[in-house]
Write a protein that holds these residues in place. Structure first.
Motif, short mmCIF file in Angstrom:
data_model
loop_
_atom_site.label_atom_id
_atom_site.label_comp_id
_atom_site.label_asym_id
_atom_site.label_seq_id
_atom_site.Cartn_x
_atom_site.Cartn_y
_atom_site.Cartn_z
N ASN A 129 0.81 -1.22 0.00
CA ASN A 129 0.00 0.00 0.00
C ASN A 129 0.84 1.27 0.00
OD1 ASN A 129 -2.72 1.04 0.04
ND2 ASN A 129 -2.34 1.71 2.16
N GLY A 130 2.16 1.12 0.09
CA GLY A 130 3.03 2.29 0.13
C GLY A 130 3.10 2.96 1.48
N ASP A 131 2.67 2.28 2.54
CA ASP A 131 2.65 2.87 3.87
C ASP A 131 4.00 2.77 4.58
OD1 ASP A 131 -0.01 3.64 3.75
OD2 ASP A 131 -0.74 1.75 4.58
N VAL A 132 4.88 1.93 4.08
CA VAL A 132 6.16 1.70 4.74
C VAL A 132 7.13 1.15 3.71
CG1 VAL A 132 5.64 -0.67 5.45
CG2 VAL A 132 7.15 0.72 6.86
N THR A 133 8.42 1.33 3.96
CA THR A 133 9.43 0.88 3.01
C THR A 133 9.94 -0.51 3.36
OG1 THR A 133 11.28 1.81 4.26
CG2 THR A 133 10.18 3.26 2.67
N GLU A 134 10.46 -1.20 2.36
CA GLU A 134 11.07 -2.50 2.58
C GLU A 134 12.33 -2.35 3.44
OE1 GLU A 134 11.77 -4.55 -1.04
OE2 GLU A 134 9.66 -4.58 -1.65
N GLU A 135 13.03 -1.22 3.29
CA GLU A 135 14.24 -1.00 4.09
C GLU A 135 13.92 -0.96 5.58
OE1 GLU A 135 14.98 0.06 0.00
OE2 GLU A 135 13.41 0.73 1.39
N LEU A 136 12.81 -0.31 5.93
CA LEU A 136 12.44 -0.26 7.35
C LEU A 136 12.09 -1.65 7.86
CD1 LEU A 136 11.99 1.61 9.78
CD2 LEU A 136 9.61 1.86 9.05
N ALA A 137 11.49 -2.47 7.01
CA ALA A 137 11.10 -3.82 7.42
C ALA A 137 12.29 -4.66 7.85
CB ALA A 137 10.36 -4.52 6.28
N GLU A 138 13.48 -4.33 7.35
CA GLU A 138 14.68 -5.10 7.71
C GLU A 138 14.94 -5.06 9.22
OE1 GLU A 138 17.85 -3.59 5.36
OE2 GLU A 138 16.94 -4.17 3.45
N ASN A 139 14.54 -3.98 9.87
CA ASN A 139 14.73 -3.86 11.32
C ASN A 139 13.84 -4.81 12.10
OD1 ASN A 139 16.45 -1.18 11.84
ND2 ASN A 139 15.09 -0.80 10.11
N TYR A 140 12.82 -5.34 11.45
CA TYR A 140 11.81 -6.17 12.12
C TYR A 140 11.76 -7.58 11.55
CZ TYR A 140 10.34 -1.64 13.87
OH TYR A 140 10.33 -0.41 14.48
N THR A 141 12.76 -7.95 10.76
CA THR A 141 12.76 -9.23 10.05
C THR A 141 13.73 -10.21 10.69
OG1 THR A 141 12.20 -8.11 7.98
CG2 THR A 141 13.07 -10.34 7.81
N PHE A 142 13.22 -11.41 10.99
CA PHE A 142 14.02 -12.48 11.56
C PHE A 142 13.67 -13.77 10.84
CE2 PHE A 142 13.35 -9.19 14.65
CZ PHE A 142 14.61 -8.96 15.16
N GLU A 143 14.65 -14.34 10.17
CA GLU A 143 14.48 -15.57 9.40
C GLU A 143 13.28 -15.48 8.45
OE1 GLU A 143 14.45 -18.94 12.01
OE2 GLU A 143 16.49 -18.57 12.72
N GLY A 144 13.19 -14.33 7.77
CA GLY A 144 12.20 -14.15 6.73
C GLY A 144 10.81 -13.73 7.18
N GLU A 145 10.60 -13.61 8.48
CA GLU A 145 9.30 -13.20 9.01
C GLU A 145 9.46 -11.87 9.75
OE1 GLU A 145 6.33 -14.71 8.64
OE2 GLU A 145 7.17 -16.35 7.46
N GLN A 146 8.39 -11.07 9.74
CA GLN A 146 8.40 -9.81 10.49
C GLN A 146 7.68 -9.99 11.83
OE1 GLN A 146 7.55 -9.35 6.85
NE2 GLN A 146 9.78 -9.24 6.85
N TYR A 147 8.17 -9.22 12.82
CA TYR A 147 7.58 -9.21 14.16
C TYR A 147 7.47 -7.76 14.63
CZ TYR A 147 8.65 -14.18 14.08
OH TYR A 147 8.70 -15.51 13.73
N CYS A 148 6.33 -7.44 15.22
CA CYS A 148 6.04 -6.09 15.70
C CYS A 148 5.86 -5.14 14.51
CB CYS A 148 7.12 -5.56 16.64
SG CYS A 148 7.57 -6.70 17.97
N VAL A 149 5.50 -3.89 14.80
CA VAL A 149 5.41 -2.83 13.79
C VAL A 149 6.15 -1.63 14.35
CG1 VAL A 149 3.19 -3.66 12.88
CG2 VAL A 149 3.21 -1.92 14.69
N PRO A 150 6.49 -0.64 13.53
CA PRO A 150 7.21 0.51 14.06
C PRO A 150 6.32 1.38 14.94
CG PRO A 150 7.21 0.50 11.65
CD PRO A 150 6.26 -0.55 12.10
#
Length: 425
Positions: A129-150
């Protein structure tokens, strides 16, 4: 909404009873926000170490009313007590529905222990949806899955007193050479150019200089592929040492708040996260009138992109909490434009959502700049560095700021801890 602020001296066992009372036990009946309940009627137990932000969370309750759940706020004033309480709560049946935490090693530990709910679907939808960048997601990614939100995002930039710049005939620098020349002009005129601290943010000038000198080396420190004694890291440390020797920084023993130092002109500039805007606003300062903001130029003119350090903190859903489903629904709402516009308005800060309305013109300009072409976003040193290494680095950098000692001795001490850490990980 019932509100509590837990003081630093709070006894953790008593705090655990508070959590139980707030979450209503583990049967999912708190506000009908459990399985099959209406998430708009849920009241989520929410815990944070940001007690002073309570008014902003009140504003978010007003913004979310009728759309998603509301928050029952408990704020801690002592981060250490808060961390201990959150970890203890997961050993009970009364887990927090939502809580703030830290990225990097601290979040990785909770993920490894299965204490936070995955949010991959939320991230996928927000990115699409363009609400967040993939680069920011890297801070929340562990073994290919995301946890929490900013919870938020912070850009580390330079704040400056416009009157001091004008009085000394200084223009906003666009290169490192211009930045250093401005600092020297201020020193020559009896003005302290820069703020610096020997606690809490003692690492930020190491961060700023190395990121602007060699961002690959800066990133390499976080995974052990680069040594603290590598030549480029030593060069960065020597630049910092020379700046201290040349009188570019205020005495770190000064106890006056940095926002007051900038307001009074006791320092001309302060390198801080964009949260600093709110502290200046509280003093009655007006952006683009009393103070301005610029991105710190790279030390190396050979870099294609200007390095900007980004700090982000998580808003996490407790796995197995009473209102886990409603808390995930709230997390999805939090990522959207409406929520982030309300958050930016209340906090007087930037948002991670590029579509959010940022009413402060200086912050809006910074947000547009650092998310556009020609800028490279890097994780803040604290979150990028494994905790055992950061603990030693914090002590060493703090002593270096205080005493301006041998740069190589500082780096060798940190590298000794890094060697021990990477040998086991």
């Amino acid at each position: 909404m019932r509100k509590k602020t837990t003081l630093a001296a709070a006894v953790l066992t008593a705090a655990a009873l508070t959590l139980a009372a707030c979450s209503g036990g583990g049967d999912g009946d708190n506000g009908d926000g459990g399985e099959g309940g209406d998430p708009t009627e849920a009241v989520l137990s929410f815990y944070t170490d940001k007690a002073a932000w309570e008014p902003s969370f009140d504003d978010m309750n007003a913004a979310s009313e009728g759309t998603t759940a509301t928050l029952d706020f408990t704020g801690y004033s002592d981060p250490t007590a808060y961390d201990a309480f959150i970890k203890q709560s997961f050993r009970t049946d009364d887990k927090p529905d939502l809580f703030t935490w830290h990225t990097g090693d601290s979040l990785a530990q909770l993920v490894e222990e299965g204490l936070v709910a995955p949010t991959t679907e939320i991230w996928d939808a927000a990115i699409a949806n363009g609400d967040v960048t993939e680069e920011l997601a890297e801070n929340y990614t562990f073994e290919g899955e995301q946890y929490c939100v900013p919870l938020n995002v912070v850009y580390w930039v330079m704040y400056y007193n416009k009157a001091v710049f004008a009085e000394n005939g200084i223009e906003v620098p666009t290169t490192w050479e211009e930045f250093m020349a401005a600092g020297q002009t201020l020193v020559d005129n009896g003005q302290v150019p820069l703020h610096q601290m020997n606690i809490i943010f003692e690492f930020v000038w190491f961060q700023a200089i190395l990121a602007g000198l060699d961002p690959d080396a800066y990133n390499g420190l976080s995974d052990g592929s680069v040594s603290y004694t590598d030549p480029v890291v030593v060069e960065a440390m020597n630049i910092w040492h020379d700046m201290q020797s040349d009188g570019f920084f205020i005495d770190p023993g000064v106890t006056t708040d940095p926002q007051t130092l900038l307001q009074t002109g006791e320092v001309a500039m302060a390198y801080f996260g964009t949260f600093f805007t709110g502290q200046l606003t509280d003093l009655g300062m007006v952006s683009d009138t009393d103070y301005g903001i610029f991105t710190l130029p790279n030390v190396s003119a050979d870099l294609d992109d200007t390095s900007v350090v980004v700090e982000t903190g998580p808003l996490c859903v407790g796995a197995g909490s009473a209102n886990e489903a409603a808390a995930l629904d709230y997390s999805a709402w939090w990522m959207g434009v409406d929520a982030q516009s309300a958050w930016s308005e209340s906090r007087g800060d930037v948002s991670f959502n590029p579509g959010a309305t940022v009413t402060d013109t200086a912050l809006a300009t910074v947000t547009e700049q650092v998310n556009g072409d020609g800028f490279l976003q890097l994780r803040r040193y604290l979150e990028a560095t494994p905790t055992p290494i950061y603990t030693v680095a914090s002590e060493q950098f703090g002593a270096f700021v205080t005493n301006n000692g041998d740069p190589m001795a500082v780096l060798e001490a940190i590298q000794a801890e890094a060697d021990a850490y990477w040998a086991e990980n």
